[in-house]
Design a protein around this motif. Structure first.
Motif, mmCIF file in Angstrom:
data_model
loop_
_atom_site.group_PDB
_atom_site.id
_atom_site.type_symbol
_atom_site.label_atom_id
_atom_site.label_comp_id
_atom_site.label_asym_id
_atom_site.label_seq_id
_atom_site.Cartn_x
_atom_site.Cartn_y
_atom_site.Cartn_z
ATOM 1 N N UNK A 1 0.897 -0.995 0.082
ATOM 2 C CA UNK A 1 0.107 0.020 -0.045
ATOM 3 C C UNK A 1 0.871 1.248 0.171
ATOM 4 N N UNK A 2 1.739 1.083 0.951
ATOM 5 C CA UNK A 2 2.630 2.612 1.271
ATOM 6 C C UNK A 2 3.592 2.677 -0.169
ATOM 7 N N UNK A 3 4.110 1.444 -0.624
ATOM 8 C CA UNK A 3 5.104 1.709 -1.811
ATOM 9 C C UNK A 3 4.402 2.448 -2.971
ATOM 10 N N UNK A 4 3.458 2.050 -3.550
ATOM 11 C CA UNK A 4 2.794 2.607 -4.698
ATOM 12 C C UNK A 4 2.240 3.833 -4.314
ATOM 13 N N UNK A 5 1.767 4.102 -3.159
ATOM 14 C CA UNK A 5 1.478 5.566 -2.849
ATOM 15 C C UNK A 5 2.624 6.518 -2.879
ATOM 16 N N UNK A 6 3.580 5.925 -2.402
ATOM 17 C CA UNK A 6 4.972 7.008 -2.571
ATOM 18 C C UNK A 6 5.350 7.037 -3.994
ATOM 19 N N UNK A 7 5.265 6.088 -4.867
ATOM 20 C CA UNK A 7 5.770 5.913 -5.932
ATOM 21 C C UNK A 7 4.778 7.041 -7.001
ATOM 22 N N UNK A 9 3.109 9.508 -5.593
ATOM 23 C CA UNK A 9 3.590 10.847 -5.062
ATOM 24 C C UNK A 9 4.875 11.639 -5.756
ATOM 25 N N UNK A 10 5.681 10.604 -5.972
ATOM 26 C CA UNK A 10 6.825 11.168 -6.617
ATOM 27 C C UNK A 10 6.627 11.213 -8.279
ATOM 28 N N UNK A 78 -3.946 2.705 -5.044
ATOM 29 C CA UNK A 78 -3.074 3.436 -4.272
ATOM 30 C C UNK A 78 -2.201 4.284 -4.951
ATOM 31 N N UNK A 79 -1.765 3.800 -6.167
ATOM 32 C CA UNK A 79 -0.941 4.714 -7.051
ATOM 33 C C UNK A 79 -1.756 5.720 -7.779
ATOM 34 N N UNK A 80 -2.847 5.636 -8.000
ATOM 35 C CA UNK A 80 -3.809 6.640 -8.434
ATOM 36 C C UNK A 80 -4.211 7.837 -7.481
ATOM 37 N N UNK A 86 -2.529 15.716 -7.165
ATOM 38 C CA UNK A 86 -1.977 16.345 -7.983
ATOM 39 C C UNK A 86 -2.758 17.103 -9.258
ATOM 40 N N UNK A 87 -3.735 16.399 -9.934
ATOM 41 C CA UNK A 87 -4.720 16.816 -10.828
ATOM 42 C C UNK A 87 -5.174 18.158 -10.313
ATOM 43 N N UNK A 88 -6.011 17.994 -9.003
ATOM 44 C CA UNK A 88 -6.577 19.182 -8.452
ATOM 45 C C UNK A 88 -5.745 20.455 -8.256
ATOM 46 N N UNK A 89 -4.373 20.240 -7.934
ATOM 47 C CA UNK A 89 -3.654 21.251 -7.812
ATOM 48 C C UNK A 89 -3.070 21.789 -9.200
ATOM 49 N N UNK A 90 -2.974 20.909 -10.124
ATOM 50 C CA UNK A 90 -2.531 21.191 -11.561
ATOM 51 C C UNK A 90 -3.742 22.047 -12.242
#
Length: 226
Positions: A1-7, A9-10, A78-80, A86-90
């Protein structure tokens, strides 16, 4: 869970920054607004390709797409999540640069315009992040919340991805003074072919959703307790 979330986010913000930097160097005559707008579209296209590829892999790997489970379906969610943030900020960043010169920008006014112009997309992102993702991860398929979520998914899919096509034909008919049944014969043949190719997978996916919903609502009470 945390790994795809981190990927995630980067990956998505990093790709956006890289695209913006590359466009600024490759096209120095372009404004920063142009580079930002194109970069957001490039990142969105990459996400669409990744999502489509993931769906193809999942479908080809499962013998029964209604009942089978695939690790990619869980991990890609989790990757999504970072992409939605990001898309909201963009989108807000694009609105900021569209507002004009720095001296004429009023942050509150820009934010209001951003919410007004993008309320449907923002609602889409918020619902996915705050409702659909938590419900999907709970894996409590026989709870009322899960069933309500399923009904909402079916309803929105049907109206937004299937009824959209006859609505387009009807709208064109209203503009040209034609009935809905007259429209297909009055538009170029390739338009009908293209729409058929687009709506066919939507109907197929909707049928899969209906099968899953039928299996969920017809499950015996013994499963509900389990």
């Amino acid at each position: 869970m945390l790994l795809p979330l981190a990927w995630g986010s980067l990956f998505f913000p990093g790709l956006f920054g890289l695209c913006t930097w590359g466009l600024r160097r490759a096209r120095p005559a372009w404004t920063y607004n142009d580079c930002v707008m194109i970069s957001t579209r490039l990142v969105s296209s990459v996400q669409a390709v990744l999502a489509t590829g993931s769906g193809i892999i999942i479908i080809r790997s499962c013998s029964n797409v209604v009942t089978d489970r695939h690790w990619l379906a869980r991990e890609y969610v989790w990757f999504l999540i970072p992409y939605m943030v990001y898309d909201s900020y963009a989108m807000y960043l694009c609105e900021w640069y569209r507002a004009g010169d720095q001296s004429s920008r009023q942050p509150l006014t820009i934010f209001r315009n951003f919410l007004s112009k993008n309320r449907l997309m923002i609602t889409h992102h918020v619902v996915i992040l705050c409702v659909l993702v938590p419900v999907a991860q709970l894996k409590q398929q026989h709870t009322l919340l899960y069933k309500v979520n399923g009904i909402l998914t079916l309803t929105t899919f049907f109206f937004c991805r299937i009824l959209l096509f006859p609505f387009m034909y009807w709208s064109y008919g209203q503009q040209q003074g034609l009935s809905l049944l007259q429209v297909p014969s009055r538009i170029p043949f390739y338009c009908n072919v293209a729409n058929a190719f687009l709506v066919a997978p939507q109907i197929y996916w909707f049928s899969l959703l209906c099968k899953k919903a039928a299996r969920l609502f017809s499950a015996p009470s013994a499963k509900k307790d389990g």
